[in-house]
Design an enzyme around this catalytic site. Sequence first.
Site, PDB file in Angstrom:
ATOM      1  N   SER A  20     -10.326   0.079   6.835  1.00  0.00           N
ATOM      2  CA  SER A  20      -9.713   0.067   5.501  1.00  0.00           C
ATOM      3  C   SER A  20      -9.018  -1.215   5.080  1.00  0.00           C
ATOM      4  CB  SER A  20      -8.733   1.220   5.363  1.00  0.00           C
ATOM      5  OG  SER A  20      -9.451   2.400   5.179  1.00  0.00           O
ATOM      6  N   LYS A  31       0.859  -1.198   0.000  1.00  0.00           N
ATOM      7  CA  LYS A  31       0.000   0.000   0.000  1.00  0.00           C
ATOM      8  C   LYS A  31       0.890   1.242   0.000  1.00  0.00           C
ATOM      9  CE  LYS A  31      -3.928   2.139   2.443  1.00  0.00           C
ATOM     10  NZ  LYS A  31      -4.902   2.042   3.549  1.00  0.00           N
ATOM     11  N   SER A  67      -9.988   2.352   2.534  1.00  0.00           N
ATOM     12  CA  SER A  67      -9.048   3.045   1.683  1.00  0.00           C
ATOM     13  C   SER A  67      -8.047   2.134   0.977  1.00  0.00           C
ATOM     14  CB  SER A  67      -8.263   4.073   2.509  1.00  0.00           C
ATOM     15  OG  SER A  67      -7.456   3.407   3.482  1.00  0.00           O
TER      16      SER A  67
HETATM   17  N1  GLN Z   1     -13.553   4.889   5.821  1.00  0.00           N
HETATM   18  C1  GLN Z   1     -12.890   5.330   7.007  1.00  0.00           C
HETATM   19  C2  GLN Z   1     -12.394   6.745   6.829  1.00  0.00           C
HETATM   20  O1  GLN Z   1     -12.583   7.295   5.791  1.00  0.00           O
HETATM   21  C3  GLN Z   1     -11.783   4.396   7.383  1.00  0.00           C
HETATM   22  C4  GLN Z   1     -10.552   4.574   6.598  1.00  0.00           C
HETATM   23  C5  GLN Z   1      -9.407   3.764   7.095  1.00  0.00           C
HETATM   24  O2  GLN Z   1      -9.574   2.767   7.800  1.00  0.00           O
HETATM   25  N2  GLN Z   1      -8.211   4.200   6.741  1.00  0.00           N
HETATM   26  O3  GLN Z   1     -11.841   7.320   7.715  1.00  0.00           O
END
Ligand code: GLN
Length: 480
Positions: A173, A74, A149
Site C-alpha cells: 500500500s 494517512k 490503500s
Molecule cells: N492490496 C493489499 C490488500 O488489500 C495490500 C494493502 C496494504 O498494503 N495495506 O490487502
Amino acid sequence: MHTLSVAELSKSLKNKEFSAVELTQHYLDRINRSDLNAFITVTDELALSQAREADAKLANGSGSVLTGIPFAQKDIFCTKGVKTSAGSKILDPFISPYDATLSHKLNIENMVMLGKTNMDEFAMGSSNENSFYGPVKNPWNKKMVPGGSSGGSAAAVAGRLSPFATGTDTGGSIRQPSSLCGITGIKPTYGRVSRYGMIAYASSLDQAGPMTQTAEDAALILNAIAGFDEKDSTSAPRDVPDYTKSLRDSIKSLKIGIPKEFFLEGLDSSVEKVITESMKEFEAMGAKLQEISLPNSTYAIPTYYIVAPCECSSNLSRLDGVRYGYRCKDPKDLNDLYLRSRSEGFGDEVKRRIMIGTYALSAGYYDAYYLKAQKVRHLISEDFKRAFKKVDIIMGPVSPTTAFELGAIKDPVSMYLADIYTLSANLAGLPGMSIPAGFSNNLPVGLQMIGNYWSEEVLLNAAHQFQTQTDWHSVLPENI
Ligand code: GLN
C-alpha cells in the site's frame, strides 16, 4: 512553491523566502480547489496554528530541517483531537484521544499537518475504491484509480497538494499507489517504524513509511520517524542511521538481482519495457545485473490472502459498537448491538476478509490454512535469504499494470492479483521501494527495489542515484 521538494522547501524556509504560514496557506488553497477526493479531513485551523509555531522556531533558530514543512497524514494514524477513520464508517465518529508515535515524531519536528488522507477501508484494497468516503482520483488521469490503500496520500503528493504524505504498507500500500501515481515511496523493514497508534490491519505485516517526490525527501522523513518505541513490542531496538549520509555512495559495484518470476505472464508488456529500460540505466551507472529466482514468490497471493485476513479478523474484533466509533440505533440487546453495529459499520471488502479470517482460524481449519500459510511464508523468506547471499538489491515491477479505470475491476480475486509483486516483501519483512521509472500511455510506471533487512540506506541511495540521472520523478501531471 508546490513544485518544490521537502529538501528544497526546507532551504527556502530557512532563507526566509516565504514563511511556514504562507506555505501552509498555499497548500490549503490547493487542497480546497482540488477535486481528487484525496483528503477525508482537512485540518485548516490546526495547520495554521502549527505553522505559526514553526515560524517562531525558525525565527529563533531552534527549528530542525523539517520544521514548517506541511504534510498529509494517512487517516490510519491516530491524531489527538482529530478524526481518525481508517476510511471506515465504523470509525467515522472516532476522534482519537492520543497521537500515534509517528504523529508524535512529526509533531516534535514542528511539521504542519494539512489533513488526513483518504484510503481503502482499514487499508484493505489496491484501488482506493473501498473507502467509505468515496474513491480517490488519479491526478494523471481522473478516470483512473490512484492505487491503494494509501491512494489519498499518493494522489496528494502527485497532485502537489502536499510536499509529502505518510503511508502504510501491509501488502504493497505504499509502493503500489506510489507506482500508479508516479511518486517515490518506501516501506521500511518490519519493525523499523513504530506501529503504536497506527490502526492495525495485519500486525505481522503492517509497516509505515514516507511517500515523497524524491528519495532524498524519503531519507529526510525516515530519519524523523524510524526508531525503537517501547510502546510497540515489535519495533526493533536498533540505532537509526542518518539516511541522508549514504546518498552519496557510488553504486558502481552494486549487484542487482532480477527475479525471473517477476517477468512471467500477467505483466503488461509496456510496463515490462519501462522496467527493462530503467535496469539498463542502472547498468550504465556501473551496477551489475544478474537473474535470480524466488521460486516461492508465486505463492505470495494465496499465502498473504490467508495470513492478512486471519490477523484482521482478530484486530477488528475490538470494533464492537461499545468502545469506539459507530453504534447502531436502539439495540435490542448486547448481541444485537454487536451484530448491527458491525454489519452497518463495515464495508463489503472488510466483511469478506473478517469472514475468511475467522473461517481459516477456526478449529479444524487452522492447520489446513493458517498454519500452512505460515509455512509457505517461511519458504518465501528463505528464497530472499538465498538471493541476498548473491545480490545487494532486487529489482522488478511494482504492479503488473499502470493505473486502471475506476470501477473496472469488479471481482475481488482479480483485484488481489494487482499485489503479485509487492506481497513477498511484506511476508518476509523486507524493505521495499517504488520509484518513478517512466510512462506508458501517459501513466506513470514504478520500479520496485527490495533490499535486505535494515538496508534502507542501500535502497535510498540506489533510488537517489537513479534520480540524479533521470527526471521521471519531477514530471508533473497536466493541469494540476
Ligand atoms: N492490496 C493489499 C490488500 O488489500 C495490500 C494493502 C496494504 O498494503 N495495506 O490487502
